[in-house]
Design an enzyme around this catalytic site. Structure first.
Site, mmCIF file in Angstrom:
data_model
loop_
_atom_site.group_PDB
_atom_site.id
_atom_site.type_symbol
_atom_site.label_atom_id
_atom_site.label_comp_id
_atom_site.label_asym_id
_atom_site.label_seq_id
_atom_site.Cartn_x
_atom_site.Cartn_y
_atom_site.Cartn_z
ATOM 1 N N ARG A 21 7.772 -11.086 4.558
ATOM 2 C CA ARG A 21 7.355 -10.991 5.958
ATOM 3 C C ARG A 21 8.113 -12.031 6.761
ATOM 4 O O ARG A 21 8.228 -13.176 6.338
ATOM 5 C CB ARG A 21 5.851 -11.268 6.098
ATOM 6 C CG ARG A 21 5.014 -10.215 5.404
ATOM 7 C CD ARG A 21 3.540 -10.505 5.542
ATOM 8 N NE ARG A 21 2.789 -9.516 4.771
ATOM 9 C CZ ARG A 21 1.465 -9.511 4.653
ATOM 10 N NH1 ARG A 21 0.752 -10.439 5.269
ATOM 11 N NH2 ARG A 21 0.849 -8.593 3.946
ATOM 12 N N HIS A 45 -8.153 -1.660 0.265
ATOM 13 C CA HIS A 45 -7.100 -2.629 -0.071
ATOM 14 C C HIS A 45 -7.805 -3.947 -0.331
ATOM 15 O O HIS A 45 -8.692 -4.309 0.429
ATOM 16 C CB HIS A 45 -6.134 -2.871 1.080
ATOM 17 C CG HIS A 45 -5.611 -1.639 1.741
ATOM 18 N ND1 HIS A 45 -4.284 -1.345 1.790
ATOM 19 C CD2 HIS A 45 -6.241 -0.626 2.387
ATOM 20 C CE1 HIS A 45 -4.106 -0.221 2.454
ATOM 21 N NE2 HIS A 45 -5.280 0.248 2.822
ATOM 22 N N ASP A 61 -2.650 -7.807 -5.295
ATOM 23 C CA ASP A 61 -3.146 -6.667 -4.546
ATOM 24 C C ASP A 61 -3.867 -5.663 -5.447
ATOM 25 O O ASP A 61 -3.688 -5.677 -6.665
ATOM 26 C CB ASP A 61 -1.932 -5.963 -3.914
ATOM 27 C CG ASP A 61 -2.263 -5.365 -2.563
ATOM 28 O OD1 ASP A 61 -3.451 -5.199 -2.275
ATOM 29 O OD2 ASP A 61 -1.314 -5.068 -1.824
ATOM 30 N N LYS A 79 -12.194 -5.717 7.799
ATOM 31 C CA LYS A 79 -12.041 -6.442 6.538
ATOM 32 C C LYS A 79 -13.076 -7.529 6.350
ATOM 33 O O LYS A 79 -13.649 -8.042 7.311
ATOM 34 C CB LYS A 79 -10.647 -7.039 6.455
ATOM 35 C CG LYS A 79 -10.308 -7.973 7.605
ATOM 36 C CD LYS A 79 -8.918 -8.577 7.439
ATOM 37 C CE LYS A 79 -8.643 -9.574 8.539
ATOM 38 N NZ LYS A 79 -7.470 -10.390 8.333
ATOM 39 N N HIS A 94 -5.380 -1.372 -4.907
ATOM 40 C CA HIS A 94 -5.810 -0.280 -4.042
ATOM 41 C C HIS A 94 -6.782 0.566 -4.825
ATOM 42 O O HIS A 94 -6.489 0.985 -5.927
ATOM 43 C CB HIS A 94 -4.595 0.520 -3.570
ATOM 44 C CG HIS A 94 -3.654 -0.325 -2.773
ATOM 45 N ND1 HIS A 94 -2.500 -0.847 -3.300
ATOM 46 C CD2 HIS A 94 -3.751 -0.806 -1.521
ATOM 47 C CE1 HIS A 94 -1.908 -1.585 -2.385
ATOM 48 N NE2 HIS A 94 -2.643 -1.592 -1.298
ATOM 49 N N CYS A 152 0.782 -1.235 0.000
ATOM 50 C CA CYS A 152 0.000 0.000 0.000
ATOM 51 C C CYS A 152 0.822 1.297 0.000
ATOM 52 O O CYS A 152 0.527 2.191 -0.792
ATOM 53 C CB CYS A 152 -1.037 -0.001 1.109
ATOM 54 S SG CYS A 152 -0.617 -0.897 2.586
ATOM 55 N N GLN A 166 1.389 -10.820 -3.581
ATOM 56 C CA GLN A 166 -0.023 -10.546 -3.352
ATOM 57 C C GLN A 166 -0.662 -10.084 -4.648
ATOM 58 O O GLN A 166 -0.079 -9.284 -5.374
ATOM 59 C CB GLN A 166 -0.174 -9.433 -2.326
ATOM 60 C CG GLN A 166 0.054 -9.879 -0.904
ATOM 61 C CD GLN A 166 -0.245 -8.755 0.068
ATOM 62 O OE1 GLN A 166 0.251 -7.644 -0.109
ATOM 63 N NE2 GLN A 166 -1.056 -9.029 1.065
#
Length: 636
Positions: A363, A510, A383, A464, A385, A334, A381
Site C-alpha cells: 500500500r 474478512h 487474513d 467492522k 475470508h 480478498c 496480513q
RNA sequence: GCCGAUGUAGCUCAGCUGGCAGAGCAGCUGAUUUGUAAUCAGCAGGUCAUCCGUUCGAAUCGGAUCAUCGGCUCCA
C-alpha cells in the site's frame, strides 16, 4: 439571609448561604476538596469555581483526578503558554489552543520558527506567569464587542472563529493582559498549575486543512503534582527504551534501507521469531477449521475494477505493466481469495468455508507517516475470508472473536473492541449496511463484550469490529478486525447450491487477528522490551564456558540441545565469564548455561536466568526437561 | 505529500567563528585462561547522506535532492 441547598453527585444535599460559589461548596464538602478543586459541573454544564450557585443546583466538583478536570487544567495551561508566547513574541497571532487526550497544544501564526531554545524561554516565561498567580477572569460580551476587541488586537484567526459562532453572547477569559476567546471554564488562577512541560513543536494547518496556512503548534502537558510530571516523563523514557526500531537493530531482527523505503528486511533472528509466530498462527487456525491459501501479488487491472478497489482505493495502490496490460500490486487479499472460491461449484454442505492467507500486500502510504514496522508500505496480513450462508453469520463472528481472544491471551495482551459503521465512500445500500452492522453488534452483545462505536469509520465494502490490544505500558494498538461484506459476493456473482438445488448468494467475512505480521512483531518487541518469552526467543540458551578448555563440553551441550530443537549459541570468545554474561544479558537471551571444571566433571550446568541471576547447578537433562516444558506451555 | 529538526566509522556521539577526520563501544590480531553485567595491548575501520555552488581552502557557509525523527485526527 436565606440559605440554599445544592445536590451532590451521590444525591446528598449540602446547605450553603445565599450567594455561595462552587468553591464555597467544595470547601464545605471538605477543606481538601476546596484545595484540589479545579472547576465544577452545575446542572450538567462545566463552570468556573467562582460560579454563584442557586437553590437545588446539582453540582459536581472537578479535580485533576477526573478526565474533565484534567482537560480544564490542560486547557488553562495552554492559555498560560499563549500568554507567554505573546509576551515574548508580540507579533505571533493566536489560532486555537485546546486540551487533547495527553496534554494540550496552541497554534500560532508567526514568521520565525520556534527553536528548542525558544521552548526553554517560553517555559521560563510560563513559570513567571504562574508565579504571578493571575486570576482567570471570565468576561461575557456581545459578539460585536468581541469582534471589535480582536480587531483591535489584530487577531484575525479569532475573528474567523467568531464568524462561526451562532450565539449572540460569547465569553472571553483574561489573565493579566492576556485575553482569549474561550468557552472555559478555567482554573481559578495561573498559580494553580503546579508542574508542566513543553514537549514538541510541529507544523499544523489552520483548521487541519492543507489549503490553509501552516501554523506552528507547540505541544505541552501539565500535572497538579511534580511527581506526576516526573512519572509521565519516565513513561516517555520507558517507551523510548522499548522502541522497536532501535531494539530491532540491536537484536539483529530487521533493518530498513533507503533502497526500499517502507519495506522492511528481516534478518535471520527476526525470521526465527516470525516463523514461530506464523507456525503458531497456522496451528491455531487449523484447530479452528481453517484451510490455507496463497494468492499472487500482482493481478490484472480488470480484477481491481470489478472489486471496486480501482474506484475506492487507487491512491494507495502500486501499478505495473505486463505485455502492455495494466496490473496492480495487491493492496488486499480478498479478490484473489474470491477467484479461488469461484474455481469450483460449492454446496451449502461445505459452508462455512474458512480460507486463511498470510498475504503480502503493498500500500502506498504517505512518506511522512512511515514508522518502523508499525507503518510500512508492504506487510503480511494474517487474513482469512469466510464464505457462509446468511444464517451462519452470528456463529462465525463469535468463532473469530474466540480465536482472537485465545491468540491475544497467549502473548499476555488485554484488549478492547470498537465497532465502525458506514463511511461516506461506501458501496451498497443502507439496508445492507444496517443488516451487516446489526449482525456484528448482536455477536458482541451475545459475547458480552463492551465496545465503542465509531460512526462512519467502516471499510468501503462493509462495517467492522476492530480489536485494540493493550501492551504492558498501557498503550493500545489496533490489530484484529472483522469485516462483514455483502457486496463482494454480489460483484463477483458468488453463489452456492442450497438444499433445494438452487443458487444462493453467500456472505463474506474478512478478518485479521494479528493485523500485520510485521507490525505485530513490532508490538511484541516493544511489549517485551526485546526480552521475549522463551518460546519466542530467537536464541533461547547461551552457552558460556568459563575457560577455553570447556568449549568442547559446550559443543556437547549444543548437540544435546539441538536434538530437542532448542535454539542455542556457544560463546567461544576469549573473555572473562563476567563479560560473556554481560553480552548475553544485553542480547536478552532468556537462559545462560555456565560451565567450568566443577560442571564438566559431573555433567552439570550452572543455570542463569535473564534478569534474575544464578539459579544454581543442575543436570543438563533436567534443564532440557524444564525448558521444553516452558516452550511447550508458552510461559510468559 | 506538507511543516520543523536531524544526517560524521557497524553503534553512540565529539569536531568552536572555514585550515591535515576524532573518541568510546562493537570488529580483527596477540597476550591472558578467567566462576555470573565490561582483562590488557595493538591493528583496522570514513566519498563527513548525495549533488551543485561560494572560497586559495568546506564535515563546517548557501542551494537542491534523498533519508530519518517529531507533528500534520483532537477545533473558542
Amino acid at each position: 439571609m436565606t440559605d440554599i441547598k445544592v445536590i451532590l453527585l451521590d444525591g446528598s444535599k449540602i446547605e450553603l448561604s445565599k450567594g455561595a460559589t462552587l468553591f464555597d461548596a467544595a470547601c464545605k464538602i471538605s477543606p481538601r476538596l476546596g484545595k484540589e478543586a479545579i472547576a465544577g459541573i452545575v446542572n450538567g454544564a462545566k463552570k468556573d469555581l467562582d460560579y454563584v450557585l442557586e437553590d437545588d443546583d446539582h453540582i459536581e466538583i472537578l479535580t485533576f483526578s477526573s478526565s474533565d478536570g484534567k482537560e480544564i487544567y490542560h486547557h488553562s495551561t495552554s492559555h498560560i503558554m499563549a500568554q507567554a508566547v505573546k509576551e515574548l513574541f508580540p507579533e505571533a497571532k493566536l489560532a486555537i489552543g485546546p486540551a487533547i487526550k495527553d496534554g494540550f497544544y496552541y497554534d500560532f501564526d508567526i514568521e520565525r520558527s520556534f527553536t528548542p531554545e525558544d521552548m526553554v524561554i517560553i517555559e521560563q516565561k510560563m513559570k513567571e506567569i504562574i508565579e504571578r498567580d493571575l486570576p482567570f477572569k471570565k468576561i461575557e460580551v456581545n459578539k460585536e464587542e468581541a469582534k471589535k476587541i480582536f480587531k483591535d488586537k489584530e487577531e484575525k484567526y479569532k475573528l474567523e472563529l467568531l464568524e462561526d459562532i451562532q450565539d449572540e453572547k460569547v465569553t472571553l477569559y483574561q489573565q493579566g493582559d492576556f485575553m482569549d476567546l474561550c468557552r472555559g471554564p478555567h482554573v481559578p488562577s495561573t498559580g494553580k498549575i503546579k508542574a508542566f512541560k513543553l514537549l514538541s513543536v510541529a507544523g499544523a494547518y489552520w483548521r487541519g486543512n492543507e489549503k490553509n496556512k501552516m501554523l506552528q503548534r507547540i505541544y505541552g502537558i501539565s500535572f497538579d503534582k511534580k511527581s506526576e510530571l516526573e512519572n509521565y516523563l519516565r513513561l516517555v523514557e520507558e517507551a523510548k527504551r522499548r522502541d522497536h526500531r532501535k531494539l530491532g537493530r540491536d537484536l539483529e531482527l530487521f533493518s530498513m534501507h533507503d533502497e526500499g523505503v517502507g519495506f522492511p528486511f528481516f534478518h535471520p533472528k527476526g525470521m526465527v521469531l516470525r516463523n514461530i509466530l506464523e507456525n503458531y498462527w497456522r496451528e491455531e487456525h487449523q484447530k479452528s477449521g481453517y484451510t490455507e491459501v496463497k494468492t499472487p501479488i500482482i493481478l490484472n487491472k480488470s480484477l481491481w475494477m470489478k472489486s471496486g478497489h480501482w474506484d475506492h482505493y487507487k491512491e494507495n495502490m502500486y501499478f505495473t505493466k505486463i505485455d502492455e496490460e495494466d496490473y496492480a500490486i495487491k493492496p488486499m487479499n480478498c479478490p484473489g481469495g474470491i477467484l479461488i472460491y469461484k474455481c469450483s461449484l460449492h454446496s451449502y454442505r461445505e459452508l462455512p468455508l474458512r480460507m486463511a492467507e498470510l498475504g503480502l500486500v503493498h500500500r502506498h502510504e504517505l512518506s511522512g507517516v512511515l514508522h518502523g514496522l508499525f507503518r510500512v508500505r508492504c506487510f503480511t496480513q494474517d487474513d482469512a475470508h469466510i464464505f457462509m450462508t446468511p444464517d451462519q453469520i452470528g456463529e462465525e463472528i463469535k468463532g473469530v472473536i474466540d480465536l482472537t481472544d485465545r491468540l491475544y491471551k497467549t502473548f499476555g495482551f488485554s484488549y478492547h473492541v470498537e465497532l465502525s459503521t458506514k463511511p461516506e465512500n461506501a458501496m451498497g445500500s443502507d439496508e445492507i449496511w444496517e443488516k451487516a452492522t446489526k449482525s456484528l453488534e448482536e455477536a458482541l452483545i451475545e459475547k458480552e463484550i463492551k465496545y465503542i462505536v465509531n460512526e462512519g469509520e467502516g471499510a468501503f465494502y462493509g462495517p467492522k469490529i476492530d480489536f485494540h490490544l493493550k501492551d504492558c505500558i498501557g498503550r493500545s494498538w489496533q490489530c484484529g478486525t472483522i469485516q462483514l461484506d455483502f457486496i463482494m459476493p454480489e460483484k463477483f456473482d458468488l453463489f452456492y447450491i442450497n438444499k433445494t438445488g438452487d443458487k444462493e448468494r453467500p456472505v463474506m467475512l474478512h478478518r485479521t487477528i494479528l493485523g500485520s505480521i510485521e507490525r505485530f512483531i513490532g508490538i511484541l518487541i516493544e511489549n517485551y522490551a526485546g526480552a521475549f518469552p522463551v518460546w519466542l526467543s530467537p536464541v533461547q540458551v547461551k552457552l558460556l564456558p568459563i575457560a577455553d578448555r570447556h568449549i568442547d563440553y559446550g559443543k556437547n551441550i549444543m548437540k544435546e540441545l539441538k536434538k530437542h530443537s532448542i535454539r542455542a549459541e556457544l560463546d567461544e570468545i576469549n573473555e572473562k565469564i563476567g563479560a560473556k554474561v554481560r553480552k548475553a544479558e544485553l542480547e536478552k537471551v532468556p537462559y545462560m548455561l555456565i560451565f567450568g571444571d566443577k560442571e564438566t566433571e559431573e555433567d552439570l550446568v550452572s543455570v542463569r536466568k535473564r534478569g534474575e541471576g544464578d539459579l544454581g547447578k543442575i543436570k543438563l537433562t533436567r534443564f532440557i526437561e524444564d525448558i521444553l516444558k516452558e516452550i511447550k506451555e508458552k510461559t510468559l
